[in-house]
Design an enzyme around this catalytic site. Structure first.
Site, short mmCIF file in Angstrom:
data_model
loop_
_atom_site.label_atom_id
_atom_site.label_comp_id
_atom_site.label_asym_id
_atom_site.label_seq_id
_atom_site.Cartn_x
_atom_site.Cartn_y
_atom_site.Cartn_z
N TYR A 148 54.94 9.93 53.57
CA TYR A 148 53.81 9.34 52.85
C TYR A 148 54.36 8.71 51.57
O TYR A 148 55.11 9.36 50.84
CB TYR A 148 52.79 10.42 52.52
CG TYR A 148 51.60 9.98 51.70
CD1 TYR A 148 51.47 10.36 50.37
CD2 TYR A 148 50.61 9.19 52.26
CE1 TYR A 148 50.38 9.98 49.61
CE2 TYR A 148 49.50 8.80 51.50
CZ TYR A 148 49.39 9.19 50.18
OH TYR A 148 48.30 8.81 49.44
N ASP A 243 62.28 7.38 48.28
CA ASP A 243 61.03 7.76 47.62
C ASP A 243 61.18 9.22 47.19
O ASP A 243 61.04 10.13 48.00
CB ASP A 243 59.85 7.59 48.59
CG ASP A 243 58.56 8.10 47.98
OD1 ASP A 243 57.50 7.92 48.60
OD2 ASP A 243 58.61 8.68 46.87
N LYS A 275 54.94 12.11 39.67
CA LYS A 275 54.69 13.55 39.49
C LYS A 275 55.41 14.16 38.28
O LYS A 275 54.99 13.93 37.14
CB LYS A 275 55.04 14.29 40.79
CG LYS A 275 54.14 13.85 41.98
CD LYS A 275 54.48 14.58 43.26
CE LYS A 275 53.80 13.95 44.46
NZ LYS A 275 52.44 14.43 44.68
P1 KE4 Z 1 50.51 9.23 44.04
O1 KE4 Z 1 49.95 7.83 44.15
O2 KE4 Z 1 49.63 10.27 44.70
O3 KE4 Z 1 50.87 9.60 42.60
O4 KE4 Z 1 51.91 9.27 44.80
C1 KE4 Z 1 51.98 8.88 46.15
C2 KE4 Z 1 53.18 9.55 46.79
C3 KE4 Z 1 54.31 8.78 47.05
N1 KE4 Z 1 55.42 9.34 47.61
C4 KE4 Z 1 55.46 10.66 47.92
C5 KE4 Z 1 56.70 11.22 48.53
C6 KE4 Z 1 54.34 11.49 47.67
O5 KE4 Z 1 54.39 12.80 47.99
C7 KE4 Z 1 53.17 10.93 47.09
C8 KE4 Z 1 51.92 11.75 46.82
N2 KE4 Z 1 51.90 13.06 47.38
C9 KE4 Z 1 50.59 13.60 47.72
C10 KE4 Z 1 50.79 15.06 48.16
N3 KE4 Z 1 51.54 15.17 49.34
C11 KE4 Z 1 49.62 13.51 46.59
C12 KE4 Z 1 48.46 14.46 46.70
C13 KE4 Z 1 47.18 13.74 46.96
O6 KE4 Z 1 47.20 12.72 47.68
O7 KE4 Z 1 46.15 14.19 46.40
#
Ligand code: KE4
Length: 436
Positions: A148, A243, A275
């Site tokens: 993701y 990523d 994060k």
């Molecule tokens: P954000 O846009 O959520 O800050 O980041 C996206 C993203 C990009 N790359 C990786 C490897 C990530 O894990 C994420 C976001 N992770 C999720 C949890 N697995 C965010 C939690 C959520 O969507 O509420």
């Protein structure tokens, strides 16, 4: 025996939230859709603990999905945010703090010769893809099933995290044209990548991956996989994008690029972060080789922008977090390893005693208990997990004061604030929950 906790106030807040917010949430995974019941509403948090609206206390095992590596309300971060807030929250003009944080990021990630701050991991990955396409002049992007990279249209293909949790193939509202240049391949399969480049010679701009997957639950790269991707992309003139939004600063101060330094066969061309880098405030970063980054406006033809990019409060929180991480790295990472191993292995042992098949995948302070006897090395094997059993376990742990990530396809996280007392609490809760 667990005291039945009251969630009456959270239930009221859920009903109120649902009047304004779809599902009562601002991000789907928070809705507990995959585990049932309603999510407690958090009132405050400190160190390793969350306090909900009914006053229940939980050991936090998802750490805001990664950011809270140093524990909640980390005093230097709180102080830095308070001080910055008094000088106004946003200027929309340059501040010294942006280069201050960039310097700390570069100390952790030497591959990031230049970088740009944005406000989320999604923005970082979306921008990195656009930059890779602009720099190479090629349209195709390779990603991997179960990974993701945020919710930008082009990347919502066989994604992990909430997309996997809710078992939706991608998302409604994404026209086929938008994803026709996105190739989603199985993780840990170099032959599939070679075949894609044979099928689309000179047309693939980049390969983007989570160097350790967290969004299908935790999946490790097989030996030789990362170096294989580096060799193939180098040969094919495509960019390699790590990523590290989730693993960055968590697996080591320099994330996967530090942890696997001897088996990369060369650094990635671009890296995305998020994060932890914002200490809990909204920060994403994308960066890498200067010759690529200089393709960005105002220097080059690839446009990218953001009102709150480099926000002074977020910079202050990130500076406090990374400064503490770098100053204390000799103690912090060994402690994270010890505490997380005790929790992950301890619960796996308890499950084995109950004859419950668990596969535990872990790297440092991120891990997943898969409710399957299979070895989990890609999304297909992760998907053999018994998600109903996971849901029962999640509820059983929540009722006993331990809040796990509410999905089989999310990683659990431990912070530097977790210690022996928290290990004991988690193992005690698991002993009971697994029996039940
Ligand atoms: P954000 O846009 O959520 O800050 O980041 C996206 C993203 C990009 N790359 C990786 C490897 C990530 O894990 C994420 C976001 N992770 C999720 C949890 N697995 C965010 C939690 C959520 O969507 O509420």
């Amino acid at each position: 025996m667990s005291m039945a906790l009251s969630f009456a106030r959270s239930a009221e807040l859920q009903r109120r939230a649902e009047r304004f917010l779809p599902g009562g949430v601002d991000s789907p995974v928070r809705a507990f859709g995959a585990v049932g019941g309603h999510p407690p509403f958090v009132e405050s948090a400190k160190g390793a603990y969350l306090i909900d609206a009914d006053g229940n206390r939980f050991v936090d095992m998802f750490g805001s999905w990664g950011p809270m590596l140093l524990g909640h309300a980390f005093p230097p971060a709180v102080a830095a945010i308070r001080e910055a807030a008094g000088k106004s929250a946003s200027f929309g003009a340059s501040t010294a703090s942006e280069a201050d944080l960039a310097e700390l990021v570069q100390r952790c990630y030497p591959s990031m010769e230049k970088m740009r701050f944005v406000s989320s991991g999604t923005e970082a990955c979306m921008s990195a893809i656009r930059l890779a396409r602009g720099f190479t002049g090629r349209p195709f992007v390779i990603k991997f099933e179960g990974c993701y990279h945020g919710h930008a249209d082009a990347l919502l293909v066989k994604a992990g995290s909430g997309v996997a949790t809710f078992g939706i193939p991608g998302s409604a509202g994404v026209p086929a044209e938008t994803v026709m240049h996105t190739l989603a391949l199985p993780y840990n399969d170099l032959a599939a990548v070679e075949a894609a480049f044979d099928a689309y010679p000179e047309q693939i701009a980049c390969v983007i991956l989570e160097p350790v997957v967290g969004n299908a639950g935790t999946i490790l790269p097989e030996p030789g996989y990362l170096a294989g991707l580096r060799a193939i992309t180098r040969k094919q003139g495509a960019l390699l994008i790590f990523d590290e939004v989730m693993v960055g600063f968590r697996l080591a101060a320099g994330g996967a690029q530090e942890l696997f330094a001897n088996e990369l066969g060369g650094l990635p061309d671009l890296t995305t972060l998020g994060k932890i880098v914002g200490g809990g405030l909204p920060v994403g970063v994308f960066g890498g080789r200067a010759e690529i980054m200089d393709f960005l406006a105002p220097l080059g033809p690839v446009y990218q922008a953001g009102t709150l990019s480099g926000n002074p409060l977020a910079m202050a929180a990130g500076i406090a977090a990374l400064s503490a991480l770098l100053a204390g790295r000799a103690e912090i990472y060994p402690k994270l390893e010890r505490t997380t191993a005790a929790i992950a292995n301890g619960v796996a042992r308890l499950a084995a005693e109950q004859g419950i098949a668990l596969t535990t995948n872990r790297v440092g302070s991120m891990f997943t208990w898969f409710f399957t006897p299979e070895k989990v090395q890609d999304f297909a094997t992760a998907a053999t997990s018994d998600t109903e059993a996971f849901a029962r376990f999640h509820r059983g742990m929540l009722e006993r004061g331990v809040w796990l990530p509410p999905s089989q396809y999310e990683a659990a996280f431990v912070s530097a604030a977790h210690g022996d007392a928290e290990v004991e609490l988690v193992l005690e809760a698991a002993r009971e929950a697994l029996k039940a």
